[in-house]
Design a protein around this motif. Structure first.
Motif, PDB file in Angstrom:
ATOM      1  N   LEU A 172       0.242  15.904   6.219  1.00  0.00           N
ATOM      2  CA  LEU A 172      -1.356  15.166   5.787  1.00  0.00           C
ATOM      3  C   LEU A 172      -1.420  14.882   4.753  1.00  0.00           C
ATOM      4  O   LEU A 172      -2.586  14.361   3.651  1.00  0.00           O
ATOM      5  CB  LEU A 172      -2.319  16.227   7.012  1.00  0.00           C
ATOM      6  N   CYS A 173      -0.951  15.480   3.727  1.00  0.00           N
ATOM      7  CA  CYS A 173      -0.993  15.407   2.233  1.00  0.00           C
ATOM      8  C   CYS A 173      -1.081  12.950   2.198  1.00  0.00           C
ATOM      9  O   CYS A 173       0.008  12.966   2.617  1.00  0.00           O
ATOM     10  CB  CYS A 173       0.175  16.017   1.652  1.00  0.00           C
ATOM     11  N   VAL A 174      -1.602  13.025   1.308  1.00  0.00           N
ATOM     12  CA  VAL A 174      -1.506  11.548   0.813  1.00  0.00           C
ATOM     13  C   VAL A 174      -0.300  11.457   0.256  1.00  0.00           C
ATOM     14  O   VAL A 174       0.394   9.489   1.036  1.00  0.00           O
ATOM     15  CB  VAL A 174      -2.789  10.894   0.034  1.00  0.00           C
ATOM     16  N   LYS A 175       0.462  12.108  -0.959  1.00  0.00           N
ATOM     17  CA  LYS A 175       1.273  11.298  -1.410  1.00  0.00           C
ATOM     18  C   LYS A 175       2.512  11.090  -0.283  1.00  0.00           C
ATOM     19  O   LYS A 175       3.088   9.865  -0.646  1.00  0.00           O
ATOM     20  CB  LYS A 175       1.405  12.361  -3.015  1.00  0.00           C
ATOM     21  N   PRO A 176       2.935  11.682  -0.722  1.00  0.00           N
ATOM     22  CA  PRO A 176       4.540  11.410   0.542  1.00  0.00           C
ATOM     23  C   PRO A 176       4.238  10.498   2.096  1.00  0.00           C
ATOM     24  O   PRO A 176       5.122  10.172   1.893  1.00  0.00           O
ATOM     25  CB  PRO A 176       4.604  12.757   1.777  1.00  0.00           C
ATOM     26  N   VAL A 177       2.837  10.233   2.806  1.00  0.00           N
ATOM     27  CA  VAL A 177       2.273   9.588   3.313  1.00  0.00           C
ATOM     28  C   VAL A 177       2.153   8.359   2.706  1.00  0.00           C
ATOM     29  O   VAL A 177       3.446   7.306   3.146  1.00  0.00           O
ATOM     30  CB  VAL A 177       1.342   9.942   4.110  1.00  0.00           C
ATOM     31  N   THR A 178       2.032   7.670   1.817  1.00  0.00           N
ATOM     32  CA  THR A 178       1.793   6.584   0.970  1.00  0.00           C
ATOM     33  C   THR A 178       3.103   5.802   0.502  1.00  0.00           C
ATOM     34  O   THR A 178       3.188   4.974   0.582  1.00  0.00           O
ATOM     35  CB  THR A 178       0.536   6.299   0.678  1.00  0.00           C
ATOM     36  N   ASP A 179       3.793   7.357  -0.330  1.00  0.00           N
ATOM     37  CA  ASP A 179       5.338   6.788  -0.822  1.00  0.00           C
ATOM     38  C   ASP A 179       6.064   6.133   0.186  1.00  0.00           C
ATOM     39  O   ASP A 179       6.898   5.275   0.296  1.00  0.00           O
ATOM     40  CB  ASP A 179       6.024   8.073  -1.112  1.00  0.00           C
ATOM     41  N   ARG A 180       5.779   6.143   1.615  1.00  0.00           N
ATOM     42  CA  ARG A 180       6.459   5.425   2.616  1.00  0.00           C
ATOM     43  C   ARG A 180       6.895   3.523   2.351  1.00  0.00           C
ATOM     44  O   ARG A 180       7.183   2.622   3.111  1.00  0.00           O
ATOM     45  CB  ARG A 180       5.945   5.703   3.979  1.00  0.00           C
ATOM     46  N   ILE A 181       5.050   3.263   1.835  1.00  0.00           N
ATOM     47  CA  ILE A 181       5.299   2.272   1.612  1.00  0.00           C
ATOM     48  C   ILE A 181       4.485   1.436   0.436  1.00  0.00           C
ATOM     49  O   ILE A 181       5.213   0.886  -0.065  1.00  0.00           O
ATOM     50  CB  ILE A 181       4.086   1.503   2.404  1.00  0.00           C
ATOM     51  N   HIS A 182       4.503   3.152  -0.460  1.00  0.00           N
ATOM     52  CA  HIS A 182       4.242   1.986  -2.199  1.00  0.00           C
ATOM     53  C   HIS A 182       5.343   1.554  -2.558  1.00  0.00           C
ATOM     54  O   HIS A 182       4.839   0.414  -3.682  1.00  0.00           O
ATOM     55  CB  HIS A 182       3.698   3.761  -2.343  1.00  0.00           C
ATOM     56  N   PRO A 183       6.398   1.929  -2.887  1.00  0.00           N
ATOM     57  CA  PRO A 183       7.666   0.639  -4.037  1.00  0.00           C
ATOM     58  C   PRO A 183       7.738  -0.194  -3.185  1.00  0.00           C
ATOM     59  O   PRO A 183       8.756  -1.189  -3.524  1.00  0.00           O
ATOM     60  CB  PRO A 183       9.036   1.383  -3.596  1.00  0.00           C
ATOM     61  N   TYR A 184       6.928  -1.290  -2.295  1.00  0.00           N
ATOM     62  CA  TYR A 184       7.517  -2.480  -0.714  1.00  0.00           C
ATOM     63  C   TYR A 184       6.077  -3.637  -2.081  1.00  0.00           C
ATOM     64  O   TYR A 184       5.517  -4.363  -0.829  1.00  0.00           O
ATOM     65  CB  TYR A 184       7.720  -2.536   0.184  1.00  0.00           C
ATOM     66  N   ALA A 185       5.606  -3.388  -2.966  1.00  0.00           N
ATOM     67  CA  ALA A 185       4.357  -4.361  -3.219  1.00  0.00           C
ATOM     68  C   ALA A 185       4.919  -5.361  -3.466  1.00  0.00           C
ATOM     69  O   ALA A 185       4.472  -6.361  -2.874  1.00  0.00           O
ATOM     70  CB  ALA A 185       3.694  -3.810  -4.196  1.00  0.00           C
ATOM     71  N   ARG A 186       6.346  -5.578  -4.539  1.00  0.00           N
ATOM     72  CA  ARG A 186       6.792  -6.280  -4.495  1.00  0.00           C
ATOM     73  C   ARG A 186       7.452  -7.511  -3.367  1.00  0.00           C
ATOM     74  O   ARG A 186       7.358  -8.689  -3.305  1.00  0.00           O
ATOM     75  CB  ARG A 186       7.720  -6.192  -5.627  1.00  0.00           C
ATOM     76  N   THR A 187       7.645  -6.753  -2.522  1.00  0.00           N
ATOM     77  CA  THR A 187       8.541  -7.586  -1.816  1.00  0.00           C
ATOM     78  C   THR A 187       7.958  -8.276  -0.563  1.00  0.00           C
ATOM     79  O   THR A 187       8.147  -8.932   0.131  1.00  0.00           O
ATOM     80  CB  THR A 187       9.222  -5.198  -0.524  1.00  0.00           C
ATOM     81  N   PHE A 188       6.007  -7.099  -0.878  1.00  0.00           N
ATOM     82  CA  PHE A 188       5.663  -7.727   0.138  1.00  0.00           C
ATOM     83  C   PHE A 188       5.001  -9.397  -0.614  1.00  0.00           C
ATOM     84  O   PHE A 188       4.900 -10.050   0.539  1.00  0.00           O
ATOM     85  CB  PHE A 188       4.074  -6.939  -0.239  1.00  0.00           C
ATOM     86  N   ILE A 189       5.346  -9.522  -1.935  1.00  0.00           N
ATOM     87  CA  ILE A 189       4.189 -10.547  -2.748  1.00  0.00           C
ATOM     88  C   ILE A 189       5.506 -11.739  -2.182  1.00  0.00           C
ATOM     89  O   ILE A 189       5.547 -12.534  -1.750  1.00  0.00           O
ATOM     90  CB  ILE A 189       4.366 -10.617  -4.259  1.00  0.00           C
ATOM     91  N   ALA A 190       6.962 -11.002  -2.638  1.00  0.00           N
ATOM     92  CA  ALA A 190       7.972 -11.990  -1.877  1.00  0.00           C
ATOM     93  C   ALA A 190       7.825 -12.688  -1.179  1.00  0.00           C
ATOM     94  O   ALA A 190       8.351 -13.848  -0.047  1.00  0.00           O
ATOM     95  CB  ALA A 190       9.160 -10.901  -2.411  1.00  0.00           C
ATOM     96  N   GLN A 191       7.621 -11.914   0.125  1.00  0.00           N
ATOM     97  CA  GLN A 191       8.175 -12.019   1.963  1.00  0.00           C
ATOM     98  C   GLN A 191       6.438 -13.369   1.571  1.00  0.00           C
ATOM     99  O   GLN A 191       6.887 -13.969   2.193  1.00  0.00           O
ATOM    100  CB  GLN A 191       7.227 -11.234   2.842  1.00  0.00           C
ATOM    101  N   CYS A 192       5.072 -12.682   0.903  1.00  0.00           N
ATOM    102  CA  CYS A 192       4.267 -13.891   0.896  1.00  0.00           C
ATOM    103  C   CYS A 192       4.804 -15.156   0.983  1.00  0.00           C
ATOM    104  O   CYS A 192       4.778 -16.167   1.738  1.00  0.00           O
ATOM    105  CB  CYS A 192       3.399 -13.468   0.034  1.00  0.00           C
ATOM    106  N   HIS A 193       5.575 -15.287  -0.420  1.00  0.00           N
ATOM    107  CA  HIS A 193       6.309 -17.007  -1.264  1.00  0.00           C
ATOM    108  C   HIS A 193       7.306 -16.943   0.056  1.00  0.00           C
ATOM    109  O   HIS A 193       7.230 -18.324   0.695  1.00  0.00           O
ATOM    110  CB  HIS A 193       6.969 -15.997  -2.391  1.00  0.00           C
ATOM    111  N   ALA A 194       7.511 -15.842   0.461  1.00  0.00           N
ATOM    112  CA  ALA A 194       8.577 -16.623   1.596  1.00  0.00           C
ATOM    113  C   ALA A 194       8.577 -17.195   2.688  1.00  0.00           C
ATOM    114  O   ALA A 194       8.723 -18.361   3.531  1.00  0.00           O
ATOM    115  CB  ALA A 194       9.729 -15.583   1.517  1.00  0.00           C
ATOM    116  N   ARG A 195       7.187 -16.863   3.250  1.00  0.00           N
ATOM    117  CA  ARG A 195       6.511 -17.360   3.959  1.00  0.00           C
ATOM    118  C   ARG A 195       5.128 -17.751   3.955  1.00  0.00           C
ATOM    119  O   ARG A 195       4.704 -18.679   5.145  1.00  0.00           O
ATOM    120  CB  ARG A 195       5.615 -16.080   5.058  1.00  0.00           C
ATOM    121  N   GLY A 196       4.936 -18.651   2.985  1.00  0.00           N
ATOM    122  CA  GLY A 196       4.012 -19.668   3.320  1.00  0.00           C
ATOM    123  C   GLY A 196       2.796 -19.488   2.927  1.00  0.00           C
ATOM    124  O   GLY A 196       2.005 -19.905   3.246  1.00  0.00           O
TER     125      GLY A 196
END
Length: 319
Positions: free
Chosen positions: A262-286
């Motif tokens: 229930l602690c925020v940090k270990p849960v949000t760390d599941r997605i936190h490192p993937y911000a650049r991946t998200f931007i790259a996917q935005c670019h790849a998917r138009g």
């Protein structure tokens, strides 16, 4: 008891599979996008100024934001704080490393809160914002303040915000989106006030209404589910250059009551490192032209550099 254990095992397997899905996506899709090599170095405090305020229009900016921004002092340290803390830096520190969108939740006595847990008064937030703006010349920020769910609006809070921020406020105007930073100076703050029951800001006033800052909140602790849902909802938006509102994507996941963690940090760390991946996917998917605000828990310099790089590339016509 056996059914509950089976359910938790299934949940852990789902989380493990979704974490792997993001690892594989980053491995196969990469993290490259126009401006991905940008590094603001030690000048993230002035990254908008470094790009060029006379060239950078409001609708070209990719805004790095923080989710539940004023939670660095929430609750009781080591006891309740881990269940509600989404940022470890103060508001001033967040702005100094490059955050430009703040998400502030308040209750009826003007104290910052996250659910039932309390932090400092909103005066601390305002003081940090003023301090940062006093130390910079061409940085624009979006200050979103809302009454937290389950609480009442602070009395006359709109008047308080106008009195405190005064000449710094950029008044509500659809024309703002097409203007450069230089054209808005010396005004510096787009303040979005979202009361629960009080009247919403009127058109043309000093404060902006909730319609000007939109998102699609997906309440899940499953990282790939959140990642793909963010892309799906972003795809439903018009390009940033064609809309007169800000659209926010939250690169976060949320602890769930039926999960032991229930602690925020270990849960949000599941997605936190993937911000650049998200931007790259935005670019790849138009979808890169739709991306506008990208917010996160526990903001770091890497997110700021990614957003600044894509913003700069838009000016140069590369994104």
């Amino acid at each position: 008891m056996g059914a509950q254990i089976s359910k938790q095992v299934e949940r852990r397997n789902s989380i493990r599979a979704e974490k792997k899905a993001l690892v594989d996506l980053r491995k196969n899709g990469g993290c490259d996008f126009p401006g991905s090599d940008h590094c603001a170095s030690d000048d993230r405090k002035n990254w908008m100024s470094s790009i060029g305020p006379e060239r950078l229009r409001i609708n070209q900016i990719v805004w790095p934001g923080t989710h539940d921004s004023a939670t660095d002092g929430i609750g009781i340290p080591f006891i309740t704080r881990p269940f509600a803390q989404c940022q470890s830096l103060t508001i001033y520190q967040q702005l100094s490393i490059g955050a430009r969108v703040l998400d502030i939740r308040v209750q009826e006595d003007r104290r910052v809160c996250h659910g039932i847990l309390l932090s400092y008064g909103v005066d601390v937030v305002v003081a940090d914002v003023k301090r940062f703006l006093g130390e910079t010349r061409s940085e624009i920020l979006i200050l979103e303040i809302r009454t937290e769910f389950g609480h009442d609006d602070p009395p006359e809070f709109d008047r308080y915000l106008e009195d405190q921020l005064g000449d710094l406020l950029i008044h509500q105007d659809d024309g703002v989106f097409d203007r450069t930073i230089s054209e808005l100076l010396p005004k510096r703050v787009i303040c979005v006030w979202k009361p629960r029951k009080s009247p919403h800001p009127a058109a043309g006033g000093a404060l902006w209404s909730c319609e000007y800052l939109r998102d699609n909140w997906i309440d899940t602790d499953l990282p790939s589910t959140k990642f793909e849902s963010n892309l799906k909802f972003l795809a439903q938006q018009p390009p940033a250059a064609d809309r007169h509102y800000f659209y926010r994507v939250e690169n976060t996941v949320t602890p769930q009551a039926d999960n032991p963690i229930l602690c925020v940090k270990p849960v949000t760390d599941r997605i936190h490192p993937y911000a650049r991946t998200f931007i790259a996917q935005c670019h790849a998917r138009g979808l890169a032209d739709r991306l506008q605000i990208l917010s996160t828990d526990f903001i770091n310099e890497d997110l700021v550099d990614a957003c600044a790089g894509l913003s700069s590339s838009r000016i140069d016509g590369k994104a």
